[in-house]
Design a protein around this motif. Structure first.
Motif, mmCIF file in Angstrom:
data_model
loop_
_atom_site.group_PDB
_atom_site.id
_atom_site.type_symbol
_atom_site.label_atom_id
_atom_site.label_comp_id
_atom_site.label_asym_id
_atom_site.label_seq_id
_atom_site.Cartn_x
_atom_site.Cartn_y
_atom_site.Cartn_z
ATOM 1 N N PRO A 1 8.113 9.097 27.091
ATOM 2 C CA PRO A 1 8.729 9.143 25.753
ATOM 3 C C PRO A 1 7.692 9.029 24.637
ATOM 4 C CG PRO A 1 9.033 6.976 26.731
ATOM 5 C CD PRO A 1 8.367 7.822 27.777
ATOM 6 N N ARG A 2 8.010 9.627 23.505
ATOM 7 C CA ARG A 2 7.185 9.546 22.299
ATOM 8 C C ARG A 2 7.987 8.807 21.214
ATOM 9 N NH1 ARG A 2 3.438 10.900 25.518
ATOM 10 N NH2 ARG A 2 3.044 13.099 25.968
ATOM 11 N N PRO A 3 7.335 8.371 20.143
ATOM 12 C CA PRO A 3 8.070 7.695 19.067
ATOM 13 C C PRO A 3 9.229 8.532 18.526
ATOM 14 C CG PRO A 3 5.714 7.381 18.765
ATOM 15 C CD PRO A 3 5.867 8.353 19.903
ATOM 16 N N MET A 4 9.068 9.858 18.513
ATOM 17 C CA MET A 4 10.114 10.732 17.977
ATOM 18 C C MET A 4 11.401 10.695 18.811
ATOM 19 S SD MET A 4 8.781 14.497 19.225
ATOM 20 C CE MET A 4 7.065 14.226 18.845
ATOM 21 N N HIS A 5 11.318 10.192 20.048
ATOM 22 C CA HIS A 5 12.492 10.157 20.918
ATOM 23 C C HIS A 5 13.358 8.922 20.681
ATOM 24 C CE1 HIS A 5 9.729 12.725 23.590
ATOM 25 N NE2 HIS A 5 10.614 13.522 23.014
ATOM 26 N N ASN A 6 12.921 8.022 19.819
ATOM 27 C CA ASN A 6 13.726 6.841 19.522
ATOM 28 C C ASN A 6 15.076 7.255 18.933
ATOM 29 O OD1 ASN A 6 14.060 3.930 19.252
ATOM 30 N ND2 ASN A 6 14.025 4.319 17.051
ATOM 31 N N GLY A 7 16.151 6.706 19.520
ATOM 32 C CA GLY A 7 17.498 7.024 19.041
ATOM 33 C C GLY A 7 18.100 8.271 19.647
ATOM 34 N N GLN A 8 17.318 9.020 20.449
ATOM 35 C CA GLN A 8 17.853 10.236 21.071
ATOM 36 C C GLN A 8 18.851 9.875 22.165
ATOM 37 O OE1 GLN A 8 17.371 13.398 20.410
ATOM 38 N NE2 GLN A 8 15.365 13.757 19.529
ATOM 39 N N LEU A 9 19.841 10.746 22.338
ATOM 40 C CA LEU A 9 20.842 10.551 23.383
ATOM 41 C C LEU A 9 20.397 11.198 24.686
ATOM 42 C CD1 LEU A 9 24.339 11.148 21.728
ATOM 43 C CD2 LEU A 9 23.375 8.987 22.524
ATOM 44 N N LEU A 10 20.695 10.511 25.786
ATOM 45 C CA LEU A 10 20.561 11.075 27.124
ATOM 46 C C LEU A 10 21.875 10.817 27.851
ATOM 47 C CD1 LEU A 10 17.021 10.131 28.519
ATOM 48 C CD2 LEU A 10 17.938 12.427 28.167
ATOM 49 N N GLY A 11 22.200 11.673 28.783
ATOM 50 C CA GLY A 11 23.453 11.488 29.498
ATOM 51 C C GLY A 11 23.328 11.804 30.970
ATOM 52 N N CYS A 12 24.178 11.164 31.748
ATOM 53 C CA CYS A 12 24.277 11.462 33.177
ATOM 54 C C CYS A 12 25.700 11.932 33.455
ATOM 55 C CB CYS A 12 23.958 10.215 34.001
ATOM 56 S SG CYS A 12 24.239 10.461 35.775
ATOM 57 N N ARG A 13 25.800 13.075 34.123
ATOM 58 C CA ARG A 13 27.107 13.624 34.489
ATOM 59 C C ARG A 13 27.222 13.652 36.013
ATOM 60 N NH1 ARG A 13 27.245 18.757 32.185
ATOM 61 N NH2 ARG A 13 28.682 18.182 30.518
ATOM 62 N N VAL A 14 28.315 13.096 36.498
ATOM 63 C CA VAL A 14 28.633 13.145 37.930
ATOM 64 C C VAL A 14 29.871 14.012 38.084
ATOM 65 C CG1 VAL A 14 29.407 11.817 39.927
ATOM 66 C CG2 VAL A 14 27.623 10.894 38.428
ATOM 67 N N TYR A 15 29.801 14.986 38.972
ATOM 68 C CA TYR A 15 30.972 15.842 39.180
ATOM 69 C C TYR A 15 31.129 16.157 40.664
ATOM 70 C CZ TYR A 15 27.683 19.750 39.662
ATOM 71 O OH TYR A 15 26.665 20.577 40.089
#
Length: 208
Positions: A175-189
């Protein structure tokens, strides 16, 4: 996962001197092993009378005469989380409530392992987990919103411990400082079904 199914592996013993004359019958209870406490009946081999929350959901996969009491529960909900007990009726006065139990946890979203601290410019691993205890179908895991990440890597693993199995997918990136506050998600299907589960997290990236 909610609305999927689960198999509870089960075997039981009884004194070798007892000879079942009319076959063995069994009952699965929820929450308590003793019938005098009137626990909800999950499955009963003699009749179809079960607690309303288990009607049409349970099926015995094992052969009781072979001392196998393996149970399938379909279309599970979070209200089905808890302890499951088996009771065997060998005939006559030979009825046994076993103190051993299976503890079922029903999830409505996948679990994500997060480190206590995410530091900029240090390699980060995030792991998403999904249970694989339904024989009808195996779940698959996808990470969401990873397009903005620098060189993300993905690795899958199958973990089997005691009577439960889990599928995991690990996302690795720096990660870089610019990634602070970015959303990540996990999808299970579950392929070929409408069952989809998602969990979102927000990255809290600290500078060194």
């Amino acid at each position: 996962m909610t609305n999927s199914c689960v198999v509870i592996p089960c075997s039981f013993m009884y004194p070798s001197g007892i000879r079942p004359i009319r076959g063995i019958h069994g009952i699965w209870y929820f929450g308590q092993p003793y019938p005098q406490l009137f626990p909800p009946v999950v499955f009963k081999s003699l009749t179809d009378v079960v607690h309303e929350s288990y009607k049409g959901r349970t099926k015995l996969l094992g052969d009781l005469n072979q001392r196998n009491c393996t149970l399938l529960i379909g279309n599970v909900g979070t209200e089905h989380s808890g302890r499951y007990y088996f009771r065997a009726d060998i005939g006559g006065a030979n009825k046994y409530s076993y103190p051993d139990f299976a503890e079922l946890k029903v999830l409505d979203q996948p679990n994500i392992d997060l480190p206590e601290e995410i530091v900029s410019d240090e390699s980060l691993e995030l792991t998403c987990y999904a249970p694989d205890n339904c024989p009808d179908t195996t779940p698959e895991i996808q990470w969401m919103y990873t397009d903005y990440l620098p060189d993300p890597e993905f690795s899958s693993e199958y973990i089997e411990e005691s009577n439960t199995a889990v599928i995991s997918n690990t996302l690795t990136f720096t990660p870089r400082p610019m990634h602070n506050g970015q959303l990540l998600g996990c999808r299970v299907y579950y392929p070929n079904t409408t069952l989809v589960y998602e969990r979102l997290i927000s990255l809290d990236v600290k500078c060194k």
